[in-house]
Design an enzyme around this catalytic site. Structure first.
Site, short mmCIF file in Angstrom:
data_model
loop_
_atom_site.label_atom_id
_atom_site.label_comp_id
_atom_site.label_asym_id
_atom_site.label_seq_id
_atom_site.Cartn_x
_atom_site.Cartn_y
_atom_site.Cartn_z
N SER A 54 0.81 -1.22 0.00
CA SER A 54 0.00 0.00 0.00
C SER A 54 0.84 1.26 0.00
O SER A 54 0.31 2.38 -0.05
CB SER A 54 -0.94 0.00 1.21
OG SER A 54 -0.20 -0.08 2.42
N GLY A 55 2.17 1.12 0.05
CA GLY A 55 3.05 2.29 0.11
C GLY A 55 3.30 2.92 -1.25
O GLY A 55 3.01 2.34 -2.30
N ASP A 56 3.89 4.12 -1.23
CA ASP A 56 4.15 4.86 -2.46
C ASP A 56 5.12 4.15 -3.39
O ASP A 56 4.93 4.14 -4.61
CB ASP A 56 4.70 6.26 -2.13
CG ASP A 56 3.59 7.24 -1.77
OD1 ASP A 56 2.41 6.89 -1.97
OD2 ASP A 56 3.90 8.34 -1.29
N LYS A 223 20.21 1.71 -13.37
CA LYS A 223 20.03 2.74 -14.39
C LYS A 223 20.93 2.43 -15.60
O LYS A 223 22.06 1.97 -15.45
CB LYS A 223 20.33 4.13 -13.82
CG LYS A 223 19.24 4.59 -12.84
CD LYS A 223 19.43 6.01 -12.42
CE LYS A 223 18.29 6.46 -11.51
NZ LYS A 223 17.01 6.58 -12.22
N HIS A 281 24.12 5.39 -3.31
CA HIS A 281 24.06 5.65 -4.76
C HIS A 281 25.41 6.06 -5.34
O HIS A 281 25.95 5.42 -6.24
CB HIS A 281 23.05 6.76 -5.07
CG HIS A 281 21.64 6.43 -4.69
ND1 HIS A 281 21.16 5.14 -4.60
CD2 HIS A 281 20.59 7.24 -4.39
CE1 HIS A 281 19.88 5.17 -4.27
NE2 HIS A 281 19.51 6.43 -4.14
N ARG A 416 25.89 11.29 -18.43
CA ARG A 416 24.69 11.83 -17.80
C ARG A 416 23.74 10.67 -17.49
O ARG A 416 23.15 10.06 -18.39
CB ARG A 416 24.02 12.85 -18.70
CG ARG A 416 22.91 13.63 -17.97
CD ARG A 416 22.12 14.51 -18.90
NE ARG A 416 22.93 15.53 -19.53
CZ ARG A 416 23.06 15.66 -20.85
NH1 ARG A 416 22.43 14.82 -21.67
NH2 ARG A 416 23.80 16.60 -21.36
N LEU A 425 31.78 13.81 -24.98
CA LEU A 425 33.20 14.07 -24.76
C LEU A 425 33.52 15.47 -25.25
O LEU A 425 33.27 15.81 -26.41
CB LEU A 425 34.04 13.04 -25.53
CG LEU A 425 35.56 13.17 -25.42
CD1 LEU A 425 36.02 12.92 -23.99
CD2 LEU A 425 36.25 12.20 -26.38
#
Length: 532
Positions: A54-56, A223, A281, A416, A425
Site C-alpha cells: 500500500s506504500g508509495d 540505471k 548511490h 549523464r 566528450l
C-alpha cells in the site's frame, strides 16, 4: 518473446535455482539450491509478494515495473503477484489502486489494454501484520493454492520501513518460503544508519536467510548509464588505457534535485543527504567506475573488485567535507520554504540537505586523483552525472588560444545518468573560417536521439535480475561493511561536534563552501561550467 525464451531456458537448465530457503528442504546443493530428479517434468511458477504493497514505492515503482516485465514477456508463463500490507483491502481494491499507475511502452501497442487486464487478474492481496506468524502462514496457504502442481519459486520484495525488516524476513522465511523451489528476498535501503546498525541488520537477516537469498537493492545500479559504465570502459580501447592517474586529473559524481523534502521530512531528518545519497548511490557508482578489470562478468568477480576499491579509500576527514541546508527563498511572486519550515523537522535541525566531499583511493591506479562528490536537495536543477576531467596537454601548442585559463582546454568525458541520458566528450576544435580560433565542442551520444526504444526503468532491470538469480547489480554484505567503514567515522564526528550546515537559498547552486572545497584541490565543478 525473446526475453521469455531466454528466461525459461535458464530456469529449465537450473541456472536460477541458487538461493533456496535452507529451512524446508533437506536435499540441497552446495549453493543452497534444491535438487529434483524429475525437474524437467515440472513446470515452474513464481510467486512475487510485495510486502508493503500500500506504500508509495510499491504503487509508483514496483507494480509498474512488474507490469512492464509482463508486457515485454519477461515474466514466466506461470506467475502470481501478491500484495501484502496492514491495510484492509480486497483483491479488486488492490487492482484498482495499481491500475492507475500502469503504463505501456511509448510505441503504444494495440494490445495495451488487454495486457493490463491480464496482468491485473494475476494480482491478489493478503492483509496482515509484518510480525505475525499467523498472517504469513495464511499467505503461504494462498500461495500454495496458486502454485499447486508446479515447481514453486518465491520472491519477496520488502518495501517497508527498516525497523520492521527483520520481523518480515523472519516470518516470510519460516512460514512462507518455498518447499520445492527457491526463495529470495529483495531489501530496500537504508541498510542501517552506521556500521553497527548495518552489521546488526545483516546478522539478523542471516539467522533466516543465506547471503545468496538476499538481494540488497540500490536502484541507481539498475540505471542504463550506470550499467553501461563497464561496457564503455572495458570494451572500448580508446578509454581503458586512459582510465588512471596518468591521464585523469579528477572525477566528479554529481547528484541534484530541484525540490526539497516535501512529504518526507521526518524520514529524511533521521538520515540526511550523506546517508540517503552518498553512502549508497554515489559510492556504488564510484566503485564501479574505479574498480580493476574483473576476471569475468560473473557477479562475484565484479563485486570482489568493488570491495577492493572501497577498502582502498582513504578515511574521510572534516577538512574535505562541506555540508549545507537549504533556507527559505522568494523568487518573483513565489516563496519557497526552508528545510526547517517542514512541520515534521525540528526547528534546530542540523541535518544536511547538501554535502560535498573529496575522496581519495590509495592504490596504484588512482593515487592522488581527487574524486569529488556533490549531492543536494532544493537546487537549481535536477540531474545525476559522472564527469571525468583529463589532464592538460603537456606543452600544448595552442595554449595561447585559451589565455590563462587552461581549464577551458581540458578534455572532459560526461556520463549523464539522468535526465536525458547521454554520453559526451568535450574536445578542442578549430572554428571554421580564416584565422585560428578554437572552440570547445562536444562529441555527443544522446540516447533518445540514437535509440528509439524506451529505456527501461531501473526497477525493471533489477527485478528481472532478482528473478533470474543474478546478483551483479545488488550489494553484498562485505560491500556494506566497507561502505559504512568509510562513512561512519565522518558521520559520528559531524553529529558529535554539531557541525552547523552552511545555509543556501532554495533553488540556488548550493553553498559557497562547495566551490572552496573544489578550489582547494585545484578543481572547478564541471556542471557549473556547463551552466555558464
Amino acid at each position: 518473446m525473446l526475453c521469455l525464451l531466454i528466461f525459461v531456458a535458464k530456469w529449465a537448465l537450473g541456472v536460477s535455482l541458487a538461493g533456496n530457503s535452507p529451512l524446508k528442504e533437506p536435499t540441497q546443493t552446495k549453493d543452497g539450491a534444491n535438487q529434483f530428479s524429475n525437474l524437467e517434468s515440472v513446470e515452474p511458477t513464481i510467486s512475487i509478494t510485495v510486502v508493503g504493497a500500500s506504500g508509495d514505492l510499491a504503487k509508483k515503482k514496483i507494480f509498474p515495473a512488474l507490469f512492464a516485465l509482463f508486457y515485454e514477456d519477461c515474466l514466466p508463463k506461470h506467475f502470481t503477484i501478491y500484495g501484502y500490507a496492514r491495510s484492509k483491502m480486497t483483491d479488486e481494491e488492490l487492482r484498482e489502486m495499481i491500475s492507475g499507475t500502469l503504463t505501456c511502452r511509448i510505441d503504444k501497442r494495440e494490445n495495451c489494454g488487454d495486457k493490463m487486464d491480464q496482468f491485473l487478474q494475476r494480482c491478489f492481496y493478503n492483509s496482515g501484520l509484518y510480525n505475525s506468524e499467523e498472517n504469513f502462514s495464511e499467505l503461504d496457504r494462498k500461495l500454495k493454492e496458486k502454485e499447486v502442481g508446479r515447481l514453486a519459486n518465491r520472491l519477496f520484495y520488502l518495501s517497508i520501513p527498516p525497523n520492521i525488516f527483520v520481523d518480515a524476513v523472519k516470518y516470510a522465511s519460516s512460514r512462507a518460503s518455498s518447499a520445492s523451489g527457491w526463495t529470495r528476498v529483495i531489501v530496500e535501503k537504508p541498510f542501517g544508519r552506521d556500521s553497527d546498525s548495518s552489521g546488526e541488520l545483516t546478522r539478523s537477516f542471516k539467522q533466516y536467510l543465506t547471503e545468496e537469498q538476499i538481494f540488497r537493492i540500490d536502484h541507481y545500479l539498475g540505471k542504463e548509464l550506470v550499467e553501461n559504465l563497464s561496457v564503455l570502459r572495458f570494451s572500448n580501447l580508446v578509454f581503458e588505457p586512459l582510465w588512471s592517474r596518468n591521464y585523469i586529473r579528477n572525477v566528479q559524481l554529481i547528484f541534484s534535485e530541484d525540490f526539497g523534502t516535501e512529504g518526507r521530512g521526518g524520514y529524511f531528518d533521521n538520515y540526511g543527504i550523506i546517508r540517503d545519497i552518498m553512502q549508497n548511490h554515489l559510492l556504488q557508482i564510484l566503485a564501479l567506475f574505479a574498480m580493476e578489470t574483473p576476471v569475468t562478468l560473473d557477479a562475484e568477480d565484479i563485486r570482489n573488485e568493488k570491495v577492493k576499491v572501497l577498502r582502498s579509500m582513504r578515511q574521510l576527514t572534516l577538512d574535505n567535507v562541506i555540508v549545507g541546508q537549504y533556507k527559505g527563498h522568494t523568487r518573483g511572486s513565489k516563496s519557497y520554504p526552508a528545510y526547517t519550515d517542514d512541520p515534521t523537522v525540528p526547528n534546530n535541525s542540523l541535518t544536511p540537505t547538501f554535502a560535498a566531499l573529496a575522496i581519495f583511493i590509495d592504490n596504484a591506479r588512482w593515487d592522488g586523483v581527487p574524486f569529488l562528490m556533490k549531492a543536494g536537495k532544493a537546487l537549481h536543477t535536477k540531474g545525476a552525472e559522472i564527469r571525468v576531467q583529463f589532464r592538460h596537454v603537456p606543452g600544448n601548442l595552442y595554449k595561447q588560444n585559451f589565455g590563462a585559463d587552461l581549464d577551458k582546454a581540458t578534455n572532459e568525458l560526461v556520463i549523464r545518468v539522468q535526465p536525458d541520458e547521454g554520453i559526451y566528450l568535450k574536445i578542442n576544435n578549430k572554428v571554421p573560417g580564416l584565422g585560428m580560433r578554437l572552440d570547445r565542442s562536444d562529441l555527443n551520444l544522446l540516447y533518445k536521439a540514437r535509440y528509439t526504444k524506451e529505456i527501461p526503468d531501473a526497477y525493471e532491470t533489477l527485478l528481472l535480475d532478482a528473478i533470474e538469480g543474478e546478483h551483479r547489480l545488488f550489494i553484498r554484505s562485505d560491500e556494506l561493511v566497507a561502505a559504512w567503514s568509510l562513512f561512519t567515522p565522518l558521520l559520528k564526528e559531524l553529529e558529535e561536534k554539531k557541525i552547523a550546515p552552511e545555509l543556501y537559498p532554495y533553488g540556488s547552486r548550493g553553498p559557497v563552501g562547495a566551490h572552496y572545497l573544489a578550489a582547494k584541490h585545484n578543481i572547478r565543478w564541471g556542471d557549473l561550467s556547463d551552466d555558464s
